[in-house]
Design a protein around this motif. Structure first.
Motif, PDB file in Angstrom:
ATOM      1  N   LEU A   1       9.012  11.873  -7.994  1.00  0.00           N
ATOM      2  CA  LEU A   1       8.861  10.783  -7.038  1.00  0.00           C
ATOM      3  C   LEU A   1       7.819  11.077  -5.959  1.00  0.00           C
ATOM      4  N   VAL A   2       7.572  12.358  -5.693  1.00  0.00           N
ATOM      5  CA  VAL A   2       6.598  12.766  -4.678  1.00  0.00           C
ATOM      6  C   VAL A   2       5.826  13.954  -5.235  1.00  0.00           C
TER       7      VAL A   2
ATOM      8  N   ALA B   1       6.987   7.364 -10.826  1.00  0.00           N
ATOM      9  CA  ALA B   1       6.725   8.086 -12.071  1.00  0.00           C
ATOM     10  C   ALA B   1       5.811   7.274 -12.979  1.00  0.00           C
ATOM     11  N   ALA B   2       6.027   5.950 -13.029  1.00  0.00           N
ATOM     12  CA  ALA B   2       5.218   5.095 -13.897  1.00  0.00           C
ATOM     13  C   ALA B   2       3.774   5.020 -13.414  1.00  0.00           C
ATOM     14  N   TRP B   3       3.574   4.969 -12.101  1.00  0.00           N
ATOM     15  CA  TRP B   3       2.236   4.844 -11.534  1.00  0.00           C
ATOM     16  C   TRP B   3       1.613   6.194 -11.190  1.00  0.00           C
ATOM     17  N   LYS B   4       2.377   7.270 -11.367  1.00  0.00           N
ATOM     18  CA  LYS B   4       1.893   8.623 -11.049  1.00  0.00           C
ATOM     19  C   LYS B   4       1.429   8.725  -9.595  1.00  0.00           C
ATOM     20  N   ILE B   5       2.293   8.234  -8.689  1.00  0.00           N
ATOM     21  CA  ILE B   5       1.969   8.266  -7.267  1.00  0.00           C
ATOM     22  C   ILE B   5       3.061   9.015  -6.505  1.00  0.00           C
TER      23      ILE B   5
ATOM     24  N   ASN C   1       0.840  -1.189   0.000  1.00  0.00           N
ATOM     25  CA  ASN C   1       0.000   0.000   0.000  1.00  0.00           C
ATOM     26  C   ASN C   1       0.884   1.251   0.000  1.00  0.00           C
ATOM     27  N   TYR C   2       1.277   1.666  -1.197  1.00  0.00           N
ATOM     28  CA  TYR C   2       2.104   2.861  -1.323  1.00  0.00           C
ATOM     29  C   TYR C   2       1.321   4.124  -0.973  1.00  0.00           C
ATOM     30  N   TRP C   3       0.015   4.082  -1.055  1.00  0.00           N
ATOM     31  CA  TRP C   3      -0.833   5.247  -0.823  1.00  0.00           C
ATOM     32  C   TRP C   3      -1.064   5.489   0.667  1.00  0.00           C
ATOM     33  N   ASP C   4      -1.212   4.388   1.430  1.00  0.00           N
ATOM     34  CA  ASP C   4      -1.459   4.489   2.868  1.00  0.00           C
ATOM     35  C   ASP C   4      -0.743   3.331   3.561  1.00  0.00           C
ATOM     36  N   PRO C   5       0.551   3.480   3.814  1.00  0.00           N
ATOM     37  CA  PRO C   5       1.336   2.372   4.368  1.00  0.00           C
ATOM     38  C   PRO C   5       0.842   1.831   5.698  1.00  0.00           C
ATOM     39  N   GLU C   6       0.029   2.603   6.406  1.00  0.00           N
ATOM     40  CA  GLU C   6      -0.475   2.132   7.688  1.00  0.00           C
ATOM     41  C   GLU C   6      -1.646   1.170   7.530  1.00  0.00           C
ATOM     42  N   GLN C   7      -2.091   0.961   6.303  1.00  0.00           N
ATOM     43  CA  GLN C   7      -3.171   0.012   6.019  1.00  0.00           C
ATOM     44  C   GLN C   7      -2.665  -1.041   5.033  1.00  0.00           C
TER      45      GLN C   7
ATOM     46  N   VAL D   1       8.708  16.502  -5.186  1.00  0.00           N
ATOM     47  CA  VAL D   1      10.102  16.041  -5.189  1.00  0.00           C
ATOM     48  C   VAL D   1      10.419  15.447  -6.555  1.00  0.00           C
ATOM     49  N   ALA D   2      11.385  16.050  -7.231  1.00  0.00           N
ATOM     50  CA  ALA D   2      11.771  15.633  -8.575  1.00  0.00           C
ATOM     51  C   ALA D   2      13.210  15.132  -8.572  1.00  0.00           C
ATOM     52  N   GLY D   3      13.544  14.396  -9.622  1.00  0.00           N
ATOM     53  CA  GLY D   3      14.896  13.901  -9.772  1.00  0.00           C
ATOM     54  C   GLY D   3      15.758  14.820 -10.602  1.00  0.00           C
ATOM     55  N   GLU D   4      16.923  14.315 -10.982  1.00  0.00           N
ATOM     56  CA  GLU D   4      17.931  15.125 -11.672  1.00  0.00           C
ATOM     57  C   GLU D   4      17.819  15.054 -13.196  1.00  0.00           C
ATOM     58  N   LEU D   5      16.805  14.362 -13.716  1.00  0.00           N
ATOM     59  CA  LEU D   5      16.688  14.176 -15.152  1.00  0.00           C
ATOM     60  C   LEU D   5      16.055  15.394 -15.831  1.00  0.00           C
TER      61      LEU D   5
END
Length: 403
Positions: free
Chosen positions: A357-358, A314-318, A239-245, A346-350
């Motif tokens: 990423l965030v 980035a692939a999952w837009k999360i 659960n990347y959206w709500d790790p506590e669940q 939060v972005a990367g260096e590309l």
């Protein structure tokens, strides 16, 4: 549950910050092998006797990961000759070979290794397998991969119940079985139903597994097959959206024990191919913040790293789950950019706006020089990412054990 992982990361960061001097900014994958071992043992011990536990190598094929899991699991699920080769010097435990695009050479290689069963994904693949088996004068034990006619969950990615490149349409299964029974060098040993990715609902997963069992028993009876294997794949999620669940593994394990009792007289063996759920939590991706700035009224942090190392968000837009590790040392003689109590992307260096990423998440404090810790990066992290875009240096890969 996350304390061990966090401590492993902290140990790495404390050592790195103490010894790095003026090195490149911190960027690393850090894996807690003790956490992985504990988690895998818990999964294995929770299963009833009719279950066999396989690790899906595609989730993370790093050698220390495979070495940690090898004594615990029953075997490995592979999807390429390359994955077979990685296991060749490591284990004699059985492999399952799947994937929608098997090359002739891969089929031959599988028949010359300790691959136990091969998936059949189409009529043409069945023809090719039978042709190769005849040339090699062997019988191939196969599992027929089924694309069920109905959707089976609300998981993030579905590979059954919808049109996909995976498996054989359920409506065509009787014709495929009939054709396979006419092939002297093909031995049908069961069915394969991997139907989803990142499912978070344990009750829905149990309903799916029971559906797989009932379908398999029907075809086995209809065609008088000696086919005890039912491979329900993996697909258990993080659960990347709500790790506590998180996914409730205890619900799944209890349900599997009920199935074992209910179907005890049917001579069934249930295969589980666990990948993401097995390794995601043991790994973290660490990236130092290079810059914090405001653009058109929104705050952005730029990392040493990004989606070329960790592609999933980035692939999952999360927004990938993260923590901020504050670094008090500031080595420049001028002001330090940062934000407090605000929302940041939060972005990367590309050089692409897709390298995110965030997405607009609140932070108490984030400054250049701090390190962001991205959790659940032990599966589908490094190996699915486009490492060499812009030719930035690769991250460190660190494997931590208590000893």
């Amino acid at each position: 549950m996350l304390t061990i992982e966090k401590n492993a990361v902290q140990r790495y960061l404390e050592n790195k910050l103490h010894t790095r001097g003026n090195e490149e900014p911190i960027c690393a994958y850090v894996y807690d092998l003790d956490r992985l071992k504990e988690h895998a043992e818990t999964i294995k011990q929770s299963l009833p006797p009719f279950c066999r536990l396989y690790y899906a190598v595609k989730a993370n094929p790093e050698r220390p990961i495979l070495e940690t899991l090898e004594p615990i699991i029953d075997g490995f699920e592979v999807a390429s000759q390359g994955e077979m080769t990685k296991l060749g010097t490591l284990t004699e435990k059985p492999m399952l070979f799947g994937g929608p695009g098997k090359k002739d050479q891969e089929i031959r290689a599988a028949l010359q290794t300790n691959v136990e069963y091969l998936n059949v994904e189409s009529f043409h693949e069945l023809n090719r397998m039978a042709y190769i088996a005849e040339q090699m004068d062997v019988r191939i034990p196969v599992l027929i991969r089924v694309n069920l006619s109905t959707n089976v969950s609300e998981s993030h990615i579905r590979m059954s119940g919808v049109p996909t490149q995976f498996g054989v349409d359920e409506r065509d299964i009787p014709a495929l079985i009939t054709k396979a029974l006419g092939c002297e060098h093909i031995d049908i040993k069961g069915f394969h139903f991997h139907a989803m990715s990142n499912n978070l609902d344990a009750e829905a997963h149990l309903k799916f597994i029971q559906l797989c069992i009932e379908k398999s028993l029907y075809w086995r009876e209809e065609f008088k097959l000696d086919a005890p294997i039912i491979n329900v794949g993996g697909g258990i999620g993080i659960n990347y959206w709500d790790p506590e669940q998180p996914f409730d593994w205890s619900v799944l394990a209890e349900g599997l024990h009920r199935f074992h009792h209910y179907y005890e007289k049917e001579n069934l063996t249930l295969f589980l191919e666990i990948g993401r759920y097995m390794t995601a939590e043991c790994g973290s991706y660490l990236a130092e913040v290079l810059d914090v700035k405001t653009n058109h009224g929104e705050h952005f942090a730029v990392l040493r790293g990004g989606s070329h190392h960790l592609r999933l968000p980035a692939a999952w837009k999360i927004s990938h789950p993260f923590e901020v590790y504050p670094v008090e040392d500031w080595r420049y003689p001028f002001e330090r950019p940062g934000i407090m109590g605000d929302v940041v992307t939060v972005a990367g260096e590309l050089c692409t706006p897709n390298d995110v990423l965030v997405r607009k998440e609140h932070v108490q404090q984030l400054r250049a020089g701090d390190v962001m810790i991205f959790r659940f990066a032990g599966a589908y992290g490094w190996t699915i990412s486009h490492h060499d875009f812009l030719s930035h240096p690769h991250p460190d890969h660190v494997f931590i054990k208590k000893d």
